[in-house]
Every structure is written in structure tokens, then in C-alpha cells.
Design a protein around this motif. Sequence first.
Motif, PDB file in Angstrom:
ATOM      1  N   GLY A  60       0.729  -1.272   0.041  1.00  0.00           N
ATOM      2  CA  GLY A  60      -0.179   0.021   0.000  1.00  0.00           C
ATOM      3  C   GLY A  60       0.832   1.331   0.048  1.00  0.00           C
ATOM      4  N   LEU A  61       2.176   1.292   0.024  1.00  0.00           N
ATOM      5  CA  LEU A  61       3.097   2.248  -0.287  1.00  0.00           C
ATOM      6  C   LEU A  61       3.204   2.778  -1.481  1.00  0.00           C
ATOM      7  N   VAL A  62       1.982   3.520  -2.074  1.00  0.00           N
ATOM      8  CA  VAL A  62       1.993   3.807  -3.382  1.00  0.00           C
ATOM      9  C   VAL A  62       2.132   5.330  -3.403  1.00  0.00           C
ATOM     10  N   LYS A  63       1.313   6.218  -2.731  1.00  0.00           N
ATOM     11  CA  LYS A  63       1.245   7.519  -2.599  1.00  0.00           C
ATOM     12  C   LYS A  63       2.378   8.073  -2.009  1.00  0.00           C
ATOM     13  N   LEU A  64       3.449   8.859  -2.530  1.00  0.00           N
ATOM     14  CA  LEU A  64       4.698   9.306  -2.231  1.00  0.00           C
ATOM     15  C   LEU A  64       4.588  10.132  -0.729  1.00  0.00           C
ATOM     16  N   GLU A  65       3.390  10.834  -0.723  1.00  0.00           N
ATOM     17  CA  GLU A  65       3.124  11.865   0.239  1.00  0.00           C
ATOM     18  C   GLU A  65       2.864  10.918   1.584  1.00  0.00           C
ATOM     19  N   GLU A  66       2.530   9.790   1.645  1.00  0.00           N
ATOM     20  CA  GLU A  66       2.184   9.005   2.837  1.00  0.00           C
ATOM     21  C   GLU A  66       3.648   7.971   3.230  1.00  0.00           C
ATOM     22  N   PRO A  67       3.786   8.680   4.313  1.00  0.00           N
ATOM     23  CA  PRO A  67       5.398   8.069   4.756  1.00  0.00           C
ATOM     24  C   PRO A  67       5.417   6.827   5.188  1.00  0.00           C
TER      25      PRO A  67
END
Length: 466
Positions: free
Chosen positions: A311-318
Motif C-alpha cells: 500500500g506504499l503507493v502515494k509518495l506523500e504517505e510516509p
Amino acid sequence: MEIITGSLIAITVLMVIYMWKQRSPEAEANNLPPGSLGLPVIGESISFAIKKVAFFKERHERFGRIFKTNLFGKRTVRVYGADNIRKLVSGEGQIVRSSYPTSVRKLLGDQALSMSHGDVHKEKKTQLMKYLSPEFFHNHCPILANTIAERVQKWQHQSPIDIHFETRKLFMELAARFLINIDITGEVIEQLMKELEIFTDNVFCLPFNIPGFGFYKATKAKQRMREIIASSLTESVNNNDTDGLSSVLQGLKAETNDVPIHENYALLDSIIDLLFSGSETVSSAGFSLLDQLSKHENVSERLRQEAHSHGLVKLEEPVCARDVQDMPFVDAVVKETLRMLPPVGGAFREVLQSFELEGYTLPKGWTVVFGIRETHERDSTVTSTSTFLPERWLHDKNSSSSSPSMFPFGGGARVCPGQAYAKMILKLFTVELSRSSALELVQDSPLCFWPSPKPVNKVLVNVTRL
Ligand code: HEM
């Protein structure tokens, strides 16, 4: 004329004393490992200073897993092999004890954790490990991940980047901020990096404080590091940022509070010790990781898939600590990097009582150095040791660095207390880099391996946002 005659007599007396010492009962035991003790006093140190890692390589090729030499004024046995390392690390305090060459002891100082013994060693190590607790990672992981992500974004605008310089700068900043808790950035961090590199490159040497000699260069670099760190600490105090130092250093500061910061050598040298052990090593591994990823697009792609599947797709989500603990391919990539290019190539011990290794006698009082690099290269249970192949670890049940023939963090009582921190940082770095960027090698360089793997010339890599 009288001075020359006097000097010649003094040299002759020294040589006779040295040769007499070499004829001590232990040295006369005819069961010593093969190899040469070289010239009186300096032994084979000059040959080593010129050849560095090739010095060990040549002798291991000639004599096998064990040989004797004389380095940095000490009669020394160098050995590799997982079984030998296990015997040495488990014999701490009984047959051997951690003991570094005089130059290292003098330059790092008696307060350094790696130089201490007995209860003092136990107490210092417990303090450091308590500081680097699961709570530390829980609290700091988001900021660590964010700092790394911001730096990777910056690289995307600066490409191509000099990856040795940039990774050293990043990991030095992280060590200053999280291990020491002082905010040193920009030009000051670059000055500190320069001095730490001079210090690290010269710390293993003959302890002659004479201009032109390594010991002199390292001593000067240490003085300049003390000044830089003292100024940064004074600035923090003046800015009322007084609870600054990390808890590992707080106690020491409280004990020495009446000493002005510029003269508080116990505190300044403890900081230099943490930077030396906690920044140069991680930087070397960080450089090797980026270097390997830029050469293996298939590995980056597989890492990306693993990040996406978590689920680490959106770069803004750490990325958080929990994420990276459950990513087997990230684990395998870090492990493979530490196998192929271990930042610490070997470790030093003093023989406390004569014992046998590889069928030879190691006499009491001698130094024994176990080669981590050679063990990973030659004695591994893995095949194709010179190929970067993270997949080989995917079905390995062992933790992300240990395996029967892997010792990147040493072992036994002297095992590295910073390994959880190092692995966490390296995993966060791997995930951030691979999920956000494509890497393209623009300029390569041969590596040198002393004291840690680093490029001889610049390695340039394009970091492009995906
Ligand atoms: C990839 C990164 C690192 C590697 C490969 C590494 C490797 C090692 C190795 C092989 C040893 C054992 C030396 C011996 O047996 O004599 C060691 C000890 C040590 N390391 Fe690390 N290290 C790393 C990161 C760190 C970090 C981040 C810190 C600080 C937080 C640190 C602090 C120390 C200290 C203080 C010792 C001495 C331990 C003792 O004498 O009991 N290291 N390290």
C-alpha cells in the motif's frame, strides 16, 4: 656527528630489544601460522599502508585462511572463516578480548565504547541499546522516513548526483540528528564530513605524531572536529535548545557540566566516537545500496512491486517502521548489500591465553584479526559470491543480517549495538528510493575497500521521479 652516532646506537638498541622480544617462548613455539613478521618495529606496516586490502588478499591466497604478520607495532594473526569467527566472538573475556591498535585507542580515546572493558563496557552498551529501543524507532521512524524522502526528492532535481558524497551527507546528518540530537546541516556538516573522512582514512596507522604521517593527520582532523562540534553545541545552548543531546550523552554532560563545552573533551570525543561508528558504516552501506540498485533495474522494480503491495503507493504517505519490518525483498536487498560489501572488514582481538586455531598456536599477547570481508567472499555457504543476488535470501529463515556465514555486525559480547538502527535506516532508504525514483548509472568507478568500501572516483547517478 655525535647526534648521528647517538641515534644509530639508540636504533641498534631498539632493534636488539625487539628481536629479543620476538624470541619470547611463545614466538619460538614452532607451531605459529605461516607468514612473515617483517622488519623490526614496523613489521609489514609499510607494505600494508601501500597495498591496503590487497595486502591481506595476497597473503590469504598464499597461506590460506590464516597467516601471521606484524602490523601497527603488533604481532598479528589474520584469519577468516565462519567457524573461526564464531570461536573468537564467543571467547570474548576468556581466550581473547577486544583490543584495537595503539593509533585507534589513542585517537578514539578511552571513553569510546569499543575501547572499554568489563563493567564500564557493559554499562555504556546497555545505555546505548536502551536509547535505540523499539520506542526510539516508533517515535522517530516517521521523521527519519520523511527526512530521507525529502532528500531523495532533492536529488531528483540535482541529478546526476555524486552518490558517495550525497549518501555520506545524508547519513551523517541523520546520525547527528538522531544519535546525538544536534541539528547540523549545510556547510557545517560538509566540514565535519571532510574531517571525519581524514580521521577514518588514517585511524589505523603507526602512532607517530610527525607531520606527514597518518596519525598526525588524524589527530589534526580530530581537533578540528572537536571545534566544529563544540561550536554547534554552544549555538544550541545559546538558542536555549539545551535539552539538545540524546540521552546517551545527557548523563555524560551532566557529569561534566562545570567544564566549558570547548574543553569538555570527554563529551566531544564521545560524540566523535558515535559519529565514527554510527555514520561512516551506515554511509558506506547506503552508498553500496544505491550503487547496486543503479546497476540492477530488475531489483529496483521488484522492490517497487513489494512497496506497492504494502500500500506504499502515494509518495506523500510516509513509510513507517511496521511497513519495513514485513518486507522480505527489502530485507534481502539490505542483507545482500551487507554480505557483498560489509562496511566493517574485520575486527581486532588481543589473545588473553594461548590457544589453537586452524591447527596453529596463537600466542598470548598477540593480536588476532578476523576478516569479515574475506569470510563473506570466500567461506560463504552461498554460491556466486561476487554476484549481487538478493533473491538468494528470500527463503532464508535467518534475520536480515545473520546467517551461519554472515557477520556484518560481528557477534558475541562485542556485537554491534547500532545494528537495529542501521538496518532500519537502510530499509527506509531502500523503500523510499525504489518507490519514488528510477536510477540510471551515468559514471562508474572502481571501489577501494579500506577502511570501508567507497569509490576511487566519483560515481554519478541520475535519480528521476517516477
Ligand atoms: C551498517 C552499519 C554498521 C555496521 C556494518 C557495523 C558493524 C560493526 C561491527 C562488525 C562491530 C563489531 C566489532 C568487533 O567485533 O570488534 C561493531 C561494533 C560497534 N558498533 Fe557498529 N556497525 C554499524 C552501525 C553502527 C551504528 C549505527 C552504531 C551507533 C549507533 C554503531 C556502534 C558500534 C559500537 C559502539 C560498537 C562497539 C561495540 C562493542 O565494543 O561492544 N555501529 N559494529
